[in-house]
Scaffold this motif. Structure first.
Motif, PDB file in Angstrom:
ATOM      1  N   GLU A  13      -8.055 -22.296 -20.443  1.00 33.98           N
ATOM      2  CA  GLU A  13      -8.644 -21.827 -19.188  1.00 33.98           C
ATOM      3  C   GLU A  13      -7.894 -20.593 -18.705  1.00 33.98           C
ATOM      4  OE1 GLU A  13      -9.865 -23.465 -14.738  1.00 33.98           O
ATOM      5  OE2 GLU A  13      -8.775 -24.748 -16.148  1.00 33.98           O
ATOM      6  N   LEU A  14      -8.600 -19.479 -18.597  1.00 31.85           N
ATOM      7  CA  LEU A  14      -7.994 -18.268 -18.070  1.00 31.85           C
ATOM      8  C   LEU A  14      -7.993 -18.338 -16.546  1.00 31.85           C
ATOM      9  CD1 LEU A  14      -9.584 -15.453 -20.279  1.00 31.85           C
ATOM     10  CD2 LEU A  14      -7.340 -16.521 -20.522  1.00 31.85           C
ATOM     11  N   THR A  15      -6.841 -18.127 -15.949  1.00 29.38           N
ATOM     12  CA  THR A  15      -6.743 -18.102 -14.492  1.00 29.38           C
ATOM     13  C   THR A  15      -7.140 -16.711 -14.012  1.00 29.38           C
ATOM     14  OG1 THR A  15      -4.952 -19.720 -14.520  1.00 29.38           O
ATOM     15  CG2 THR A  15      -5.211 -18.401 -12.520  1.00 29.38           C
ATOM     16  N   ILE A  16      -8.238 -16.629 -13.284  1.00 27.46           N
ATOM     17  CA  ILE A  16      -8.746 -15.346 -12.814  1.00 27.46           C
ATOM     18  C   ILE A  16      -8.074 -14.997 -11.487  1.00 27.46           C
ATOM     19  CG2 ILE A  16     -10.770 -13.995 -12.269  1.00 27.46           C
ATOM     20  CD1 ILE A  16     -10.670 -15.182 -15.130  1.00 27.46           C
ATOM     21  N   PRO A  17      -7.266 -13.942 -11.439  1.00 31.29           N
ATOM     22  CA  PRO A  17      -6.569 -13.586 -10.198  1.00 31.29           C
ATOM     23  C   PRO A  17      -7.536 -13.190  -9.087  1.00 31.29           C
ATOM     24  CG  PRO A  17      -5.557 -12.519 -12.103  1.00 31.29           C
ATOM     25  CD  PRO A  17      -6.869 -13.077 -12.566  1.00 31.29           C
ATOM     26  N   LEU A  18      -7.057 -13.285  -7.867  1.00 27.34           N
ATOM     27  CA  LEU A  18      -7.854 -12.980  -6.688  1.00 27.34           C
ATOM     28  C   LEU A  18      -8.394 -11.556  -6.738  1.00 27.34           C
ATOM     29  CD1 LEU A  18      -8.716 -13.977  -3.814  1.00 27.34           C
ATOM     30  CD2 LEU A  18      -6.612 -12.899  -2.958  1.00 27.34           C
ATOM     31  N   ASP A  19      -9.713 -11.422  -6.557  1.00 29.61           N
ATOM     32  CA  ASP A  19     -10.406 -10.141  -6.439  1.00 29.61           C
ATOM     33  C   ASP A  19     -10.383  -9.298  -7.710  1.00 29.61           C
ATOM     34  OD1 ASP A  19     -11.092 -10.701  -3.814  1.00 29.61           O
ATOM     35  OD2 ASP A  19      -9.330  -9.698  -2.984  1.00 29.61           O
ATOM     36  N   PHE A  20     -10.025  -9.879  -8.850  1.00 31.45           N
ATOM     37  CA  PHE A  20     -10.096  -9.129 -10.100  1.00 31.45           C
ATOM     38  C   PHE A  20     -11.562  -8.914 -10.479  1.00 31.45           C
ATOM     39  CE2 PHE A  20      -6.160  -8.780 -12.912  1.00 31.45           C
ATOM     40  CZ  PHE A  20      -5.312  -8.595 -11.838  1.00 31.45           C
ATOM     41  N   PRO A  21     -11.854  -7.862 -11.248  1.00 30.43           N
ATOM     42  CA  PRO A  21     -13.248  -7.599 -11.640  1.00 30.43           C
ATOM     43  C   PRO A  21     -13.747  -8.614 -12.658  1.00 30.43           C
ATOM     44  CG  PRO A  21     -11.760  -6.016 -12.666  1.00 30.43           C
ATOM     45  CD  PRO A  21     -10.933  -6.804 -11.693  1.00 30.43           C
ATOM     46  N   GLU A  22     -15.006  -8.466 -13.043  1.00 27.96           N
ATOM     47  CA  GLU A  22     -15.621  -9.379 -14.001  1.00 27.96           C
ATOM     48  C   GLU A  22     -14.939  -9.282 -15.362  1.00 27.96           C
ATOM     49  OE1 GLU A  22     -18.145 -11.607 -13.582  1.00 27.96           O
ATOM     50  OE2 GLU A  22     -18.023 -11.172 -11.433  1.00 27.96           O
ATOM     51  N   LEU A  23     -14.980 -10.393 -16.087  1.00 21.66           N
ATOM     52  CA  LEU A  23     -14.469 -10.402 -17.444  1.00 21.66           C
ATOM     53  C   LEU A  23     -15.334  -9.522 -18.350  1.00 21.66           C
ATOM     54  CD1 LEU A  23     -13.828 -14.232 -17.847  1.00 21.66           C
ATOM     55  CD2 LEU A  23     -12.049 -12.479 -17.793  1.00 21.66           C
ATOM     56  N   ASN A  24     -14.703  -8.953 -19.365  1.00 24.01           N
ATOM     57  CA  ASN A  24     -15.463  -8.290 -20.413  1.00 24.01           C
ATOM     58  C   ASN A  24     -16.352  -9.336 -21.090  1.00 24.01           C
ATOM     59  OD1 ASN A  24     -16.074  -7.266 -23.191  1.00 24.01           O
ATOM     60  ND2 ASN A  24     -14.791  -5.568 -22.557  1.00 24.01           N
ATOM     61  N   ASP A  71       1.062  -8.571  -5.312  1.00 21.28           N
ATOM     62  CA  ASP A  71       0.179  -9.741  -5.359  1.00 21.28           C
ATOM     63  C   ASP A  71       0.650 -10.836  -4.410  1.00 21.28           C
ATOM     64  OD1 ASP A  71      -1.650  -8.892  -7.546  1.00 21.28           O
ATOM     65  OD2 ASP A  71       0.191  -8.912  -8.726  1.00 21.28           O
ATOM     66  N   LYS A  72       1.963 -11.037  -4.362  1.00 24.52           N
ATOM     67  CA  LYS A  72       2.504 -12.085  -3.487  1.00 24.52           C
ATOM     68  C   LYS A  72       2.302 -11.737  -2.019  1.00 24.52           C
ATOM     69  CE  LYS A  72       5.910 -13.447  -6.958  1.00 24.52           C
ATOM     70  NZ  LYS A  72       7.332 -13.423  -7.364  1.00 24.52           N
ATOM     71  N   VAL A  73       2.426 -10.453  -1.688  1.00 23.25           N
ATOM     72  CA  VAL A  73       2.146 -10.026  -0.312  1.00 23.25           C
ATOM     73  C   VAL A  73       0.682 -10.289   0.016  1.00 23.25           C
ATOM     74  CG1 VAL A  73       1.971  -8.031   1.227  1.00 23.25           C
ATOM     75  CG2 VAL A  73       3.996  -8.305  -0.213  1.00 23.25           C
ATOM     76  N   LYS A  74      -0.187  -9.906  -0.901  1.00 26.12           N
ATOM     77  CA  LYS A  74      -1.617 -10.075  -0.669  1.00 26.12           C
ATOM     78  C   LYS A  74      -1.999 -11.544  -0.536  1.00 26.12           C
ATOM     79  CE  LYS A  74      -6.167  -8.723  -2.295  1.00 26.12           C
ATOM     80  NZ  LYS A  74      -6.951  -7.883  -3.209  1.00 26.12           N
ATOM     81  N   ARG A  75      -1.331 -12.402  -1.306  1.00 20.31           N
ATOM     82  CA  ARG A  75      -1.642 -13.834  -1.252  1.00 20.31           C
ATOM     83  C   ARG A  75      -0.930 -14.556  -0.103  1.00 20.31           C
ATOM     84  NH1 ARG A  75      -0.908 -13.602  -7.265  1.00 20.31           N
ATOM     85  NH2 ARG A  75       1.186 -14.478  -6.943  1.00 20.31           N
ATOM     86  N   GLY A  76      -0.096 -13.833   0.645  1.00 17.99           N
ATOM     87  CA  GLY A  76       0.611 -14.428   1.775  1.00 17.99           C
ATOM     88  C   GLY A  76       1.635 -15.448   1.363  1.00 17.99           C
ATOM     89  N   GLU A  77       2.415 -15.124   0.323  1.00 14.79           N
ATOM     90  CA  GLU A  77       3.386 -16.075  -0.212  1.00 14.79           C
ATOM     91  C   GLU A  77       4.807 -15.820   0.297  1.00 14.79           C
ATOM     92  OE1 GLU A  77       2.974 -16.051  -4.449  1.00 14.79           O
ATOM     93  OE2 GLU A  77       0.933 -16.873  -4.398  1.00 14.79           O
ATOM     94  N   GLY A  78       4.914 -15.257   1.476  1.00 13.87           N
ATOM     95  CA  GLY A  78       6.223 -15.076   2.087  1.00 13.87           C
ATOM     96  C   GLY A  78       6.857 -13.726   1.836  1.00 13.87           C
ATOM     97  N   CYS A 115      -9.249   7.042  -7.688  1.00 14.93           N
ATOM     98  CA  CYS A 115      -9.218   6.823  -9.139  1.00 14.93           C
ATOM     99  C   CYS A 115      -8.589   5.479  -9.506  1.00 14.93           C
ATOM    100  CB  CYS A 115      -8.427   7.926  -9.843  1.00 14.93           C
ATOM    101  SG  CYS A 115      -9.067   9.593  -9.590  1.00 14.93           S
ATOM    102  N   HIS A 116      -7.552   5.093  -8.785  1.00 17.94           N
ATOM    103  CA  HIS A 116      -6.818   3.868  -9.108  1.00 17.94           C
ATOM    104  C   HIS A 116      -7.273   2.726  -8.195  1.00 17.94           C
ATOM    105  CE1 HIS A 116      -4.149   5.927 -11.902  1.00 17.94           C
ATOM    106  NE2 HIS A 116      -4.070   6.906 -11.027  1.00 17.94           N
ATOM    107  N   SER A 117      -8.558   2.459  -8.240  1.00 18.91           N
ATOM    108  CA  SER A 117      -9.141   1.435  -7.375  1.00 18.91           C
ATOM    109  C   SER A 117      -9.216   0.096  -8.104  1.00 18.91           C
ATOM    110  CB  SER A 117     -10.532   1.871  -6.927  1.00 18.91           C
ATOM    111  OG  SER A 117     -11.362   2.077  -8.057  1.00 18.91           O
ATOM    112  N   THR A 118      -9.723  -0.895  -7.431  1.00 21.94           N
ATOM    113  CA  THR A 118      -9.837  -2.287  -7.862  1.00 21.94           C
ATOM    114  C   THR A 118      -8.448  -2.898  -8.014  1.00 21.94           C
ATOM    115  OG1 THR A 118      -9.783  -2.150 -10.310  1.00 21.94           O
ATOM    116  CG2 THR A 118     -11.870  -1.610  -9.201  1.00 21.94           C
ATOM    117  N   GLU A 119      -8.403  -4.188  -8.220  1.00 26.04           N
ATOM    118  CA  GLU A 119      -7.118  -4.863  -8.383  1.00 26.04           C
ATOM    119  C   GLU A 119      -6.466  -4.579  -9.733  1.00 26.04           C
ATOM    120  OE1 GLU A 119      -5.321  -6.671  -5.937  1.00 26.04           O
ATOM    121  OE2 GLU A 119      -6.810  -5.437  -4.924  1.00 26.04           O
TER     122      GLU A 119
END
Length: 339
Positions: A33-44, A195-202, A223-227
Motif C-alpha cells: 500500500e502506497l501512502t499518498i501524502p497530503l495534497d500530492f497530485p494523482e499517481l502516474n 510537511d510537518k509544519v503543514k500537517r501541524g505536527e508541532g 514554476c515550482h507549484s504543487t506539493e
C-alpha cells in the motif's frame, strides 16, 4: 490503494512416465500500500498496471544496486542515484563505465509515482520504459538486456526472487523493468520540516524560513507549484548552455525549434542534498543559482515569459536570497536519505 493479497498457483509439470504427475507451487506476493501524502497530485497511470508488491520491490531494490547491469560490472543505478543525495549524484554530469561522461546531471529519484514525465527532456512517460535506457546507453552501462539476463541467470541468487515477484516466470526483461520501477515508486519523500509544519505536527518555521516562504510564493511558485514543487512543465529559463553539441533540451524529443533548451522544471524537494544544480550541473550552490537569476539570464526567443516580462531576471535582494534558501532547506527529508 487497498492492500490486496494475491495467491498465484503455478503448475509445474514434472518429467515422469505419467502425464498426470505434477507439483503445484504457490507464490504469495502481497501488494504494498502506497501512502499518498497530503495534497500530492494523482499517481502516474502506470502505477496501477505495475502495482508495487513485496517481492517485486525487494527484487527491484536488489537490481537497483546491482553492478551486473553494466557491461564491465562496475556501476549500478545506485552509482549515480545515491540515497544520501536524495538518489541524485554529486557529479555535474553522470559518469558511466570507464569514466565515460554523460550529457546531463543525474536527477534525483523521488516521488516518481506522482510524476507524469521523466528525465530532463521528458522523453519517458512510463518509468518502466526508462529502466532500459541506462543499461544500453554507451555513456552509462553500455550493456544489453540479453547480456544482463544471462549474467543474472548465472549469478544464481535471482531466479527464485524473480519467480516470487512475477508468478514463476523466471528472469525476464519485463521483470527487470517492472521490478526496478516498483522499487522507485516506493521512494516517496514527504516528511520534511515543511510537511510537518503543514500537517501541524508541532514544527514551526523560523522567521527567516517564514519570510523565505513568502518570497517563494511571490517569485517561484509559478514554476515550482504543487506539493511536488514542480509543475512538470518544460521551460527555457536562460541558464548557461551545455557546450555538448548533442544538447537541445526538449527539442531532442519533439524536434520543435520552440522547445530548444527547454527542460522539465525540477522538484525542489530535498534540494539541499542534490547539488550541483542545472541540467549539467552549471551551479555548485543554491546561492549561485539565485545570484544568476537576479543578475540576468541568457536571452532566447523562447525564454519563459515570466523572465521576459521582468527584463530577463528574477529580482531578489540579498536578504530575500538568504531567506529563500532557508525556506528551501525546510524541504529536506532526512528520513528519506537514510539519516
Amino acid at each position: 490503494m487497498k492492500q490486496l493479497l494475491r495467491t498465484i498457483v503455478i503448475a509445474l509439470v514434472l518429467t515422469s512416465c505419467s502425464d498426470d504427475d505434477s507439483e503445484y507451487v504457490s507464490y504469495n506476493n502481497p501488494e504494498l500500500e502506497l501512502t499518498i501524502p497530503l495534497d500530492f497530485p494523482e499517481l502516474n497511470n502506470s502505477v496501477y498496471s505495475n502495482v508495487p508488491t513485496q517481492y517485486g520491490v525487494e527484487l527491484g531494490e536488489k537490481l537497483f544496486n546491482e553492478k551486473l547491469l553494466s557491461a564491465d560490472n562496475t556501476i549500478s543505478c545506485a552509482s549515480c542515484h545515491m540515497q544520501e543525495r536524495a538518489f541524485a549524484d554529486y557529479n555535474t554530469k553522470g559518469i558511466g563505465i570507464e569514466d565515460r561522461v554523460g550529457l546531463r546531471n543525474p536527477p534525483p529519484v523521488q516521488n516518481m509515482a506522482f510524476m507524469q514525465v521523466y528525465n530532463w527532456d521528458g522523453n519517458m512517460r512510463k518509468l518502466e520504459d526508462q529502466v532500459l535506457v541506462p543499461i544500453i546507453t554507451h555513456f552509462e552501462m553500455d550493456s544489453s538486456i540479453l547480456e544482463v539476463i544471462a549474467k543474472l541467470d548465472a549469478d544464481g541468487s535471482y531466479s527464485e526472487l524473480f519467480n516470487k515477484a512475477f508468478s514463476g516466470e523466471g528472469i525476464t526483461a519485463d521483470g527487470i523493468y517492472n521490478s526496478i520501477a516498483q522499487f522507485e515508486y516506493t521512494l516517496i519523500s514527504a516528511n520534511s520540516k515543511y510537511d510537518k509544519v503543514k500537517r501541524g505536527e508541532g514544527e514551526t518555521f523560523t522567521t527567516a524560513e517564514a519570510q523565505g516562504y513568502a518570497v517563494f510564493q511571490d517569485k517561484c511558485i509559478s514554476c515550482h507549484s504543487t506539493e511536488l514543487f514542480t509543475d512538470q512543465s518544460f521551460r527555457n529559463i536562460g541558464f548557461p548552455l551545455n557546450p555538448d553539441q548533442e544538447e537541445a533540451g526538449r527539442a531532442r524529443v519533439t524536434g520543435e525549434v520552440d522547445d530548444y533548451m527547454r527542460f522539465r522544471v525540477p522538484s525542489l524537494r530535498n534540494i539541499a542534498y542534490t547539488a550541483p544544480y542545472g541540467s549539467f550541473g552549471q551551479f555548485a550552490t543554491l546561492a549561485e543559482v539565485l545570484d544568476y537569476l537576479d543578475a540576468g539570464v541568457l536571452e532566447a526567443d523562447n525564454l519563459d515569459p515570466i523572465l521576459k516580462d521582468n527584463d530577463n531576471r528574477i529580482p531578489l535582494t540579498e536578504v530575500e536570497k538568504v531567506n529563500l534558501i532557508a525556506f528551501m532547506n525546510t524541504l529536506s527529508d532526512a528520513e528519506f536519505i537514510g539519516r
